[in-house]
Write a protein that holds these residues in place. Structure first.
Motif, mmCIF file in Angstrom:
data_model
loop_
_atom_site.group_PDB
_atom_site.id
_atom_site.type_symbol
_atom_site.label_atom_id
_atom_site.label_comp_id
_atom_site.label_asym_id
_atom_site.label_seq_id
_atom_site.Cartn_x
_atom_site.Cartn_y
_atom_site.Cartn_z
ATOM 1 N N ILE A 164 4.447 -6.988 7.033
ATOM 2 C CA ILE A 164 3.248 -6.929 6.194
ATOM 3 C C ILE A 164 3.279 -5.619 5.440
ATOM 4 C CG2 ILE A 164 0.732 -6.713 6.208
ATOM 5 C CD1 ILE A 164 0.616 -8.628 8.530
ATOM 6 N N GLU A 165 3.451 -5.705 4.137
ATOM 7 C CA GLU A 165 3.459 -4.522 3.286
ATOM 8 C C GLU A 165 2.103 -4.396 2.610
ATOM 9 O OE1 GLU A 165 6.774 -4.873 0.670
ATOM 10 O OE2 GLU A 165 8.257 -4.712 2.299
ATOM 11 N N PHE A 166 1.621 -3.159 2.485
ATOM 12 C CA PHE A 166 0.290 -2.969 1.925
ATOM 13 C C PHE A 166 0.235 -1.671 1.128
ATOM 14 C CE2 PHE A 166 0.402 -1.160 6.138
ATOM 15 C CZ PHE A 166 -0.257 0.056 6.025
ATOM 16 N N ASP A 167 -0.591 -1.714 0.093
ATOM 17 C CA ASP A 167 -0.869 -0.549 -0.740
ATOM 18 C C ASP A 167 -2.175 -0.833 -1.477
ATOM 19 O OD1 ASP A 167 -1.067 1.560 -2.507
ATOM 20 O OD2 ASP A 167 0.960 1.360 -3.298
ATOM 21 N N ASN A 168 -3.263 -0.233 -0.986
ATOM 22 C CA ASN A 168 -4.562 -0.472 -1.615
ATOM 23 C C ASN A 168 -5.043 0.726 -2.423
ATOM 24 O OD1 ASN A 168 -5.399 1.337 0.328
ATOM 25 N ND2 ASN A 168 -6.622 -0.138 1.484
ATOM 26 N N GLY A 169 -4.106 1.595 -2.793
ATOM 27 C CA GLY A 169 -4.457 2.750 -3.602
ATOM 28 C C GLY A 169 -4.761 3.988 -2.793
#
Length: 367
Positions: free
Chosen positions: A149-154
């Motif tokens: 699970i890759e994530f980048d919400n700023g």
């Protein structure tokens, strides 16, 4: 009905921190002795709510080892302030340590001071709250064999390759709770069969003094959405069982007149603490570039009718019968709100004893 104690009081400075921690431990022990079902902890930083509120999960873990019968609630966890992966891990651990007796209220936060101290822009909190919570639920559902699970919400970014350890005790993860205020949050809680916090006001006005009007409207919308969501009867019953209405201040005395006099003293002390803390909030607003309304005045009738429950045991029982009639399953009350003065401690003990021995039994018999 369930009855829960809100573990809140105020520290006025470093010399108060240790006494506040000890008072909150004693308060939780007393809640269990008197037959309360749960204790709830807030999540706040840099304010008079601290020190216990600076890490409510750590505090709950300590209390859970001493008080295994109780449920432990969070009202509420400020989602943007937590790294989502660490949040998922820590909640699973507290879920294990309490055998699933956790109730995790979620929110986006209230003051710029808390946000900037942990590197969050107050203007981003709504978006971060949604994206972080979505990621937490994805992480709880991830199997070892699933792709990373890759994530980048700023603000938070990373990649989880394996799984969250430990697994939760509760099927589907620790029990989350939403504030059922906006249609979107009401629908979210209902679609997931989550218990909800039911407000007695409609933002931005939080102290108009018409609590039952708001409470009925929000509860009806939540219950209708919950029953329309297609859940089985057991899930609907569990959600309603822990659906919560909160009183920041609960105060009982032998007579209504005594309770009124004592409440006004406590509200004067509480207001002094709020205004002292507001100085730091104003400084944080200037740094952040936002302007928020001043805090409400706890000495005014509108605030007290909205946020307080007070009177003789008979008067309080009569009021709670109305709350029970609406359908609320859990009443959460603060018995030590305000600075930890000698009056606050003595009156809190008096109030809690009267509530447990002369109010709660009426609702236990009806259960």
């Amino acid at each position: 009905m369930h009855f829960s104690a809100f573990l809140t009081t105020r520290s006025s400075g470093p010399a108060d921190d240790r006494p506040v921690i000890e008072a909150m431990v004693d308060h939780a022990v007393e809640a269990e002795r008197l037959g309360f079902d749960a204790v709830f902890l807030p999540d706040h930083h840099f304010t008079g709510y601290a020190p216990p509120a600076s890490d409510p999960m750590m505090f709950a873990a300590y209390l859970a080892a001493k008080l295994p019968r109780l449920h432990f609630g969070f009202s509420v966890q400020t989602i943007p302030l937590h790294h989502p992966v660490r949040f998922a891990e820590r909640l699973n651990l507290i879920d294990q340590l309490t055998d699933g007796k956790v109730l995790v209220g979620t929110g986006s936060g209230t003051t710029p001071e808390e946000m900037i101290g942990l590197g969050i822009n107050y203007k981003d909190t709504a978006q971060l709250s949604v994206s972080n919570l979505e990621l937490v639920e994805r992480l709880w559902a991830k199997e070892i064999s699933d792709p990373p699970i890759e994530f980048d919400n700023g603000h938070y970014r990373g990649s989880v390759v394996s799984r969250i350890v430990p697994a939760p005790y509760s099927a589907g993860g620790p029990q989350l709770m939403s504030v059922a205020a906006r249609p979107s949050s009401t629908q979210r809680a209902a679609s997931k069969a989550q218990p909800a916090f039911i407000l007695a006001f409609t933002p931005p006005t939080i102290d108009d003094g018409r609590p039952l009007e708001h409470l009925r409207r929000y509860f009806q919308a939540y219950r209708e959405a919950l029953e329309a969501a297609g859940h089985d009867e057991a899930r609907v019953a569990h959600a309603l069982e822990w659906t919560t209405h909160t009183y920041q201040h609960v105060h009982l005395a032998e007579t209504d007149e005594q309770a009124e006099e004592e409440l006004q003293l406590l509200m004067e002390q509480y207001q002094e603490a709020i205004e002292r803390e507001h100085v730091a909030n104003l400084a944080a607003e200037r740094i952040t570039g936002v302007t928020l309304p001043p805090p409400p005045d706890a000495r005014k009738p509108g605030y007290q009718r909205t946020w307080c429950l007070w009177g003789s045991p008979e008067t309080v029982t009569e009021h709670l019968r109305e709350i029970q009639g609406i359908g609320i399953g859990n009443v959460l009350g603060g018995f030590l709100g305000g600075p930890l003065t000698p009056e606050r401690v003595a009156l809190g003990r008096q109030s809690m004893e009267l509530f447990a021995t002369r109010v709660m039994p009426h609702f236990r018999a009806a259960a």
